[in-house]
Scaffold this active site. Structure first.
Site, PDB file in Angstrom:
ATOM      1  N   HIS A  77       2.023 -12.316  -7.610  1.00 35.50           N
ATOM      2  CA  HIS A  77       0.853 -11.685  -8.236  1.00 35.50           C
ATOM      3  C   HIS A  77       1.204 -10.392  -8.963  1.00 35.50           C
ATOM      4  O   HIS A  77       0.429  -9.900  -9.777  1.00 35.50           O
ATOM      5  CB  HIS A  77      -0.276 -11.460  -7.217  1.00 35.50           C
ATOM      6  CG  HIS A  77      -0.097 -10.310  -6.299  1.00 35.50           C
ATOM      7  ND1 HIS A  77       0.337 -10.436  -4.995  1.00 35.50           N
ATOM      8  CD2 HIS A  77      -0.328  -8.985  -6.480  1.00 35.50           C
ATOM      9  CE1 HIS A  77       0.367  -9.246  -4.426  1.00 35.50           C
ATOM     10  NE2 HIS A  77      -0.032  -8.341  -5.301  1.00 35.50           N
ATOM     11  N   ASP A 124       2.948 -16.828  -2.747  1.00 32.17           N
ATOM     12  CA  ASP A 124       2.964 -15.572  -3.511  1.00 32.17           C
ATOM     13  C   ASP A 124       4.369 -14.970  -3.504  1.00 32.17           C
ATOM     14  O   ASP A 124       4.649 -13.995  -2.806  1.00 32.17           O
ATOM     15  CB  ASP A 124       1.952 -14.598  -2.900  1.00 32.17           C
ATOM     16  CG  ASP A 124       1.723 -13.366  -3.760  1.00 32.17           C
ATOM     17  OD1 ASP A 124       2.132 -13.378  -4.932  1.00 32.17           O
ATOM     18  OD2 ASP A 124       1.115 -12.399  -3.250  1.00 32.17           O
ATOM     19  N   GLN A 243      -2.846  -1.223  -2.105  1.00 32.47           N
ATOM     20  CA  GLN A 243      -2.514  -1.461  -3.510  1.00 32.47           C
ATOM     21  C   GLN A 243      -1.301  -0.641  -3.911  1.00 32.47           C
ATOM     22  O   GLN A 243      -1.200   0.539  -3.580  1.00 32.47           O
ATOM     23  CB  GLN A 243      -3.694  -1.105  -4.415  1.00 32.47           C
ATOM     24  CG  GLN A 243      -4.771  -2.178  -4.497  1.00 32.47           C
ATOM     25  CD  GLN A 243      -5.734  -2.106  -3.340  1.00 32.47           C
ATOM     26  OE1 GLN A 243      -5.630  -1.238  -2.486  1.00 32.47           O
ATOM     27  NE2 GLN A 243      -6.680  -3.018  -3.311  1.00 32.47           N
ATOM     28  N   GLY A 244      -0.383  -1.280  -4.625  1.00 29.89           N
ATOM     29  CA  GLY A 244       0.830  -0.589  -5.052  1.00 29.89           C
ATOM     30  C   GLY A 244       2.010  -0.912  -4.161  1.00 29.89           C
ATOM     31  O   GLY A 244       3.157  -0.681  -4.539  1.00 29.89           O
ATOM     32  N   ASP A 245       1.739  -1.448  -2.966  1.00 24.01           N
ATOM     33  CA  ASP A 245       2.813  -1.836  -2.063  1.00 24.01           C
ATOM     34  C   ASP A 245       3.152  -3.319  -2.201  1.00 24.01           C
ATOM     35  O   ASP A 245       4.116  -3.800  -1.615  1.00 24.01           O
ATOM     36  CB  ASP A 245       2.419  -1.544  -0.618  1.00 24.01           C
ATOM     37  CG  ASP A 245       2.320  -0.060  -0.349  1.00 24.01           C
ATOM     38  OD1 ASP A 245       3.226   0.676  -0.765  1.00 24.01           O
ATOM     39  OD2 ASP A 245       1.331   0.374   0.255  1.00 24.01           O
ATOM     40  N   SER A 246       2.343  -4.033  -2.958  1.00 24.43           N
ATOM     41  CA  SER A 246       2.573  -5.458  -3.173  1.00 24.43           C
ATOM     42  C   SER A 246       4.005  -5.722  -3.583  1.00 24.43           C
ATOM     43  O   SER A 246       4.602  -4.961  -4.343  1.00 24.43           O
ATOM     44  CB  SER A 246       1.660  -5.974  -4.278  1.00 24.43           C
ATOM     45  OG  SER A 246       0.328  -5.960  -3.865  1.00 24.43           O
TER      46      SER A 246
END
Length: 300
Positions: A77, A124, A243-246
């Protein structure tokens, strides 16, 4: 990570015993329950950036016997909307204070799993091929700095921040419920926040069993695929990725090495009670990963 609001991208703060200061309260920066990582304790983690801004994480993996790699694992993603202009930054700790060890390389190609489904977030995972190889240490999963504070150990910052690949798990390897894992990243430090962290942050979270994970997300109308998804977090919440650690790593210590068992994928909110983070289970994708490495990597 995907958070629902939307569920894309957990707050990967990793590094459990990886180097948590003994006095966690002193100088500790909260990030959905995390602390600042010790510089050099996550030598395999990279930042995915566009226009100089961090948006996802990733992990360097070894591709052969050479002391270099041109392959990064991340979440599909993170690159589903394209990889034009995306740069991988390795050897970083504090973006506001870059060191000579920091190296940035553009992404030449991104290949997401063919069965990745953005609606269910299944499969993912993506492999990134870099424009040129990055030099790495001779082993995998062994940070250059002590895992815990050691006053007798003196390591220069440049030595500590040396770049290294993470170890991969065995095919089909599974983690027992309650196993402590570590996550890390430069993502948001709280749900609903606006700014990502300039410092690499980490946190320890226990593995959640497949049945409990499925039950947790059933109330949200989200179906968990046990064989390819991994849950981690506390029932009371408070420690999580965001968010941002994905795309960042979830690692578990095995002897002296750290093994990449998960890729930060999604969650509902960040650190909410009863809603642990969900990670792509790397051991289920090893044949696909190895096939992509053989097809993409120029390192032999």
């Amino acid at each position: 990570m995907s958070r629902v609001v939307v569920a894309v991208g957990l707050l990967g703060c990793g590094g459990s015993e990886l180097a948590v200061p003994e006095d966690m309260g002193q100088g500790a920066q909260e990030i959905v329950g995390g602390v600042e990582a010790r510089p050099g304790s996550w030598p395999w983690i990279v930042s995915l950036q566009r226009g100089g801004s961090h948006f996802c994480g990733g992990s360097l993996i070894r591709v052969g016997s050479m002391q270099e790699t041109d392959i990064v694992l991340t979440a599909a993603h993170c690159v589903v909307e394209g990889y034009a202009g995306v740069t991988v930054v390795a050897g970083a700790h504090d973006f506001s204070r870059p060191t000579s060890t920091q190296v940035a390389v553009r992404v030449e190609r991104a290949v997401s799993h063919p069965q990745y489904n953005p609606d269910t977030t299944r499969n993912d995972i993506a492999v990134l091929k870099l424009e040129r190889p990055i030099r790495i240490g001779g082993t995998c999963g062994e940070p250059a700095v002590p895992q815990r504070p050691n006053l007798s150990a003196v390591v220069s910052l440049n030595a500590a921040l040396s770049v290294q690949a993470v170890c991969l798990p065995a095919v089909g390897a599974e983690l027992a419920e309650g196993t402590m894992a570590s996550i890390a990243g430069w993502g948001l430090t709280r749900e609903g926040g606006y700014d990502t962290s300039s410092l690499l942050l980490q946190v320890d979270v226990p593995i959640v069993g497949d049945r409990a994970l499925a039950k947790s997300y059933q109330s949200q109308g989200i179906v968990i695929d046990g064989p390819t998804m991994l849950g981690a977090g506390y029932a009371q919440g408070g420690k999580d990725a965001c968010q941002g650690d994905s795309g960042g790593p979830l690692v578990v210590r095995s002897g002296t090495k750290y093994v990449l068992h998960g890729i930060t994928s999604f969650g509902v909110g960040c650190g909410r009670p009863g809603l642990p983070g969900v990670y792509t289970q790397v051991s289920s994708f090893l044949p696909w990963i190895q096939a992509r490495i053989a097809a993409l990597s120029t390192v032999r």
